[in-house]
Design a protein around this motif. Structure first.
Motif, PDB file in Angstrom:
ATOM      1  N   GLY A  19      53.326  96.827  58.620  1.00  0.00           N
ATOM      2  CA  GLY A  19      53.303  97.975  59.520  1.00  0.00           C
ATOM      3  C   GLY A  19      53.841  99.199  58.782  1.00  0.00           C
ATOM      4  N   GLY A  20      53.157 100.329  58.910  1.00  0.00           N
ATOM      5  CA  GLY A  20      53.620 101.555  58.262  1.00  0.00           C
ATOM      6  C   GLY A  20      53.229 101.675  56.796  1.00  0.00           C
ATOM      7  N   SER A 217      59.629 101.732  58.713  1.00  0.00           N
ATOM      8  CA  SER A 217      58.177 101.862  58.651  1.00  0.00           C
ATOM      9  C   SER A 217      57.648 103.163  59.261  1.00  0.00           C
ATOM     10  N   GLY A 218      58.379 103.705  60.221  1.00  0.00           N
ATOM     11  CA  GLY A 218      57.924 104.947  60.850  1.00  0.00           C
ATOM     12  C   GLY A 218      58.081 106.162  59.944  1.00  0.00           C
ATOM     13  N   GLU A 219      58.863 106.005  58.849  1.00  0.00           N
ATOM     14  CA  GLU A 219      59.197 107.163  58.008  1.00  0.00           C
ATOM     15  C   GLU A 219      58.246 107.365  56.828  1.00  0.00           C
ATOM     16  N   THR A 220      57.157 106.627  56.798  1.00  0.00           N
ATOM     17  CA  THR A 220      56.279 106.668  55.627  1.00  0.00           C
ATOM     18  C   THR A 220      55.810 108.087  55.289  1.00  0.00           C
ATOM     19  N   LEU A 221      55.376 108.794  56.324  1.00  0.00           N
ATOM     20  CA  LEU A 221      54.877 110.142  56.040  1.00  0.00           C
ATOM     21  C   LEU A 221      56.000 111.120  55.743  1.00  0.00           C
ATOM     22  N   SER A 222      57.132 110.940  56.432  1.00  0.00           N
ATOM     23  CA  SER A 222      58.224 111.878  56.153  1.00  0.00           C
ATOM     24  C   SER A 222      58.764 111.651  54.742  1.00  0.00           C
TER      25      SER A 222
END
Ligand SMILES: Cc1ncc(C[n+]2csc(CCOP(=O)(O)OP(=O)(O)O)c2C)c(N)n1
Ligand code: SF4
Ligand code: SF4
Ligand code: SF4
Ligand SMILES: [Mg+2]
Lengths: 302, 384, 86
Positions: A19-20, A217-222
């Protein structure tokens, strides 16, 4: 800005990436740019493994995987075959940083020197992730990996990222670019430009890997964005060997990027490694200098 | 009409008439003349093919794999170190069921470095899934390419093949060869009709990975295709005979074996010398014959057992060695004859270009008849 | 089913693998706050965010792995992650 084509996901869901996963997003965006009239030559690595356990392929376009280090040669043959048959599909290679910067260099160099009409996309997650986070020629200086571990007498990877874009520009590639999944439209546009430029083109896209770098996993783009904002990753384009465009930023200190990732944790705990952090800052400063990315603050004289 | 020409040139002329659409090869002695000839044919517009001047053998075969998957008939040639560099791609091409035909101008493998002939290179890839055919002379070397394409591209087979001929001994030797015309070759070998291909109109994923649930079955299917290739070869060899008057339907070919007590078993050009030696031994009253193994993969074990059933002693000439075990052909012939009470001996011979004369063959027969074998033949003990 | 020669396969089969089962957190979309920018759909690594008839967006929970990327990028804070009830 909604460029989502409904019902036209050429990379289908159901793939087995974590995920992510940054590379999974890069693959989706790549196919958005190429559309259906493409043949993909893939290298062994996370992307190949998460997308094609027999018979569950996630690829909606013709796709071939042969080995870890030969996709550029396989693509050379595909391109020659299509030319002979008078067919119109674009040929696109996709490989990880290990495949591209290390073991596949021979085949890539040959294909670029011969001038095949192919586009090579390297998704750069800065280590061999598929085999368990070992260092590659793209692993940044100071990062701890399973083969460049931080320890009592080591501060992680001792080498800087290999400059693959420059190597391929030196082969005479008409279009070479770097991109980041933090800027999806920019990546898509660069792929479109590359596949529509005759001759061998190269794009290296920064694709953070939450599992290998150690972040949520939520921080991939940041994370991808921070790499750009600190100057540790620069998005630029080279046409006929000259840098023509680089994304400008108001740079942040590299620490903001490093401190968020487990692979750099040894630079802060148990004791702060000011020397290494300064070295990494110097790498960012050199990038900023080379590509002229700094946005000058108002009133600053120079 | 017979024309006097170099073996490499004969191969190139036939390959040209097989109309490969993509050629990718990298030069290495003694294969060079073939790929140079083909490059010249392309340069002269005699052959309408894409010729990819790759930077290595590894890329040569990888490019062939890609071009084949995209739907083209492909060709490559190599030998020795070049083939060793292709090792990984060889297994891959067979597993991906690409009907690639590649000439092997057989040469030894280093170290020590040697450019001269033996069959260590192709033999070392016996487990790779490639069909392997060995030519006795240049006519056969040329002809086998047509047969190879026909067998490989058969939708029941879909496997790649090595056409092996001995480096220098055949590749650089001038012999009379009959070259069929383009029309004759076209009549024998239809245009390439890929079983499946990379195509945006009908997307497929090629070369996916298999979990333990599937891997064994994929390997089983390759193995089955290997065995089917025997039948396909017999058929293609017979059709070849009908059209050109040279019949290759035999996977193994006996020479004066009918009433023989002792049989030599060999592959490739050494069979020519062995036939002459057999004639001389026959003249001297010895009941000796020869079995020439034309197809080494798939291994024609029952055919060998059948051809040798009348003999009591078998002497296998192995131009290779599986170090620490013995000659590869000998090992497999022994397995094919297990359960019989025949005496089977293996002789490692003609490595790295060591010349073999008729008297050497006679000496091997003597050794076998005395029960001495499983040895290097003709070791120069004085330099040890 | 017969194996396909050469370990090849036609597209679509990955959809048989419902990755939604991996989820620990699930994204909850609030259409009222949505500006319809489409960013969530653009960046989802699964490609499982769909546009609704109203032009807002929703996740396909059969495949959503709950990574939280959509929540991070949503400029309107119209997505929040909630612990999955199983
Ligand atoms: C010749 C060869 N050596 C080693 C491997 C093992 N291997 C498979 S993938 C991989 C690393 C891939 O790294 P990268 O190209 O960066 O892709 P990622 O997995 O990070 O996406 C390695 C070392 C292999 N498959 N083949
Ligand atoms: S390890 Fe990294 S690159 Fe590999 S699937 Fe997981 S997130 Fe993606
Ligand atoms: S949580 Fe992740 S997988 Fe689920 S919809 Fe959002 S971005 Fe897609
Ligand atoms: S990112 Fe947020 S605002 Fe934009 S479309 Fe998705 S839910 Fe709506
Ligand atoms: Mg990598």
């Amino acid at each position: 800005m909604a460029e989502v084509e409904q019902g036209c996901e050429l990379l289908s869901a159901g793939h087995r990436a974590c995920g992510g996963c940054g590379p999974a997003l890069a693959a989706r965006l790549l196919l958005k740019a190429t559309g259906k009239n493409v043949i993909i030559a893939a290298a062994t690595g996370c992307m190949e493994v998460f997308s094609t356990p027999y018979p569950e392929t996630a690829w909606g376009v013709p796709w071939i995987h042969s080995l870890f280090e030969n996709n550029a040669a396989v693509a050379s043959g595909i391109e020659a075959s299509l030319k002979k048959q008078g067919r119109s599909e674009k040929v696109v290679c996709i490989g990880g940083d290990g495949s591209t910067l290390d073991i596949g260099v021979l085949c890539i160099s040959g294909a670029f020197e011969r001038g095949h009409d192919i586009t090579y996309i390297c998704y750069d997650n800065e280590a061999y992730m598929n085999t368990g986070i070992q260092r590659s020629g793209a692993t940044p200086y100071g990062a701890s990996t399973t083969t460049s571990p931080a320890g009592k007498c080591s501060l992680g990877n001792q080498h800087q990222k290999k400059d693959m874009p420059r190597i391929l520009a030196a082969h005479g590639a008409p279009y070479v670019a770097t991109a980041s999944i933090a800027y999806p439209n920019d990546f898509v546009q660069k792929v479109e430009r590359a596949i529509n430029t005759p001759g061998p083109c190269y794009i290296q896209v920064h694709t953070p890997c939450c599992t290998g770098w150690g972040f949520e996993s939520g921080e991939t783009l940041s994370m991808a964005k921070l790499a750009i904002e600190t100057g540790l990753w620069v998005n630029y384009e080279m046409v006929d060997g000259e840098v023509v465009k680089a994304k400008k930023v108001m740079r942040k200190p590299v620490e903001e990027y490093l401190a968020k990732q487990k692979r750099f944790r040894h630079l802060f705990k148990p004791t702060r490694q000011d020397g290494v952090i300064a070295n990494i800052q110097a790498i960012a400063d050199a990038n900023a200098e080379r590509f002229g990315i700094d946005i000058k603050r108002k009133g600053s004289s120079e | 009409m017979l024309e006097f020409m170099e073996g490499s040139h004969a191969v190139a002329e036939i390959v040209k008439r097989c109309r490969p659409q993509v050629i990718a090869a990298y030069p290495i002695t003694p294969q060079t003349h073939i790929v140079e000839d083909l490059a010249q044919m392309v340069a002269n517009c005699e052959l309408d093919a894409e010729y990819i001047t790759v930077e290595s053998e590894f890329s040569a075969l990888s490019a062939c794999l890609g071009a084949s998957a995209a739907g083209s008939r492909v060709y490559s040639a190599t030998t020795s170190q070049g083939l060793a560099l292709m090792f990984e791609v060889c297994f891959n091409a067979a597993g991906m069921r690409q009907p690639i035909v590649m000439t092997i101008a057989n040469r030894s493998l280093g170290a020590p470095l040697s450019i001269w002939n033996d069959q260590q290179d192709s033999i070392s890839l016996r487990d790779s899934g490639w069909l392997q055919f060995y030519a006795e002379d240049n006519q056969e070397a040329a002809d086998l390419h047509m047969i190879a394409y026909k067998v490989c591209e058969d939708h029941d087979i879909l496997l790649p093949a090595f056409v092996c001929f001995d480096g220098f001994i055949l590749s650089h030797t001038y012999e009379p060869v009959a070259l069929p015309t383009q029309e004759e070759v076209d009549a024998y070998l239809p245009a390439f009709n890929p079983y499946q291909r990379l195509d945006a109109e009908a997307p497929l994923s090629f070369g996916m990975y298999a979990t333990p649930e599937y891997y064994t079955e994929f390997r089983y299917e390759i193995d089955q295709a290997q065995y089917r290739a025997k039948e396909a070869f017999v058929k293609a060899g017979r059709e070849f005979g009908e059209q050109f008057g040279r019949d290759y339907s035999a996977l193994v070919e006996g020479y004066r074996l009918d009433d023989a007590d002792t049989a030599l078993v060999a592959m490739g050009s050494i069979c020519g010398t062995a036939k002459d030696a057999v004639d001389e031994m026959r003249d001297a009253g010895k009941k000796v014959g020869l079995l020439n193994i034309r197809m080494f993969r798939p291994f024609p074990a029952p055919e060998i057992a059948d051809a040798l059933k009348g003999v009591s002693t078998v002497a296998v000439l192995d131009k290779n060695i599986s170090l620490g075990s013995g000659g590869a052909v000998g090992t497999e012939v022994k397995a094919a004859l297990s359960g019989s009470n025949q005496a089977v001996y293996d002789y490692i011979i003609a490595l790295g270009g060591r010349d073999v004369r008729k008297r050497d063959i006679a000496a091997v027969v003597d050794l076998a008849e005395k029960g001495k074998g499983d040895m290097f033949y003709g070791l120069r003990t004085e330099v040890l | 089913m017969a194996l396909r020669v050469g370990c090849a396969s036609p597209p679509g089969r990955a959809l048989e693998n419902k990755t939604g089962a991996w989820r620990v957190f699930k994204p909850v979309f609030e259409p009222e706050k949505c500006s319809k920018c489409g960013m969530c759909a653009m960046v989802c690594p699964e490609g499982c965010v769909r546009e609704t008839e109203e032009g807002t967006f929703e996740p396909d929970l059969d495949y959503c792995k709950g990574c939280g990327i959509c929540e991070e990028v949503c400029p309107k804070k119209s997505i929040r992650m909630e612990k999955e009830e199983k």
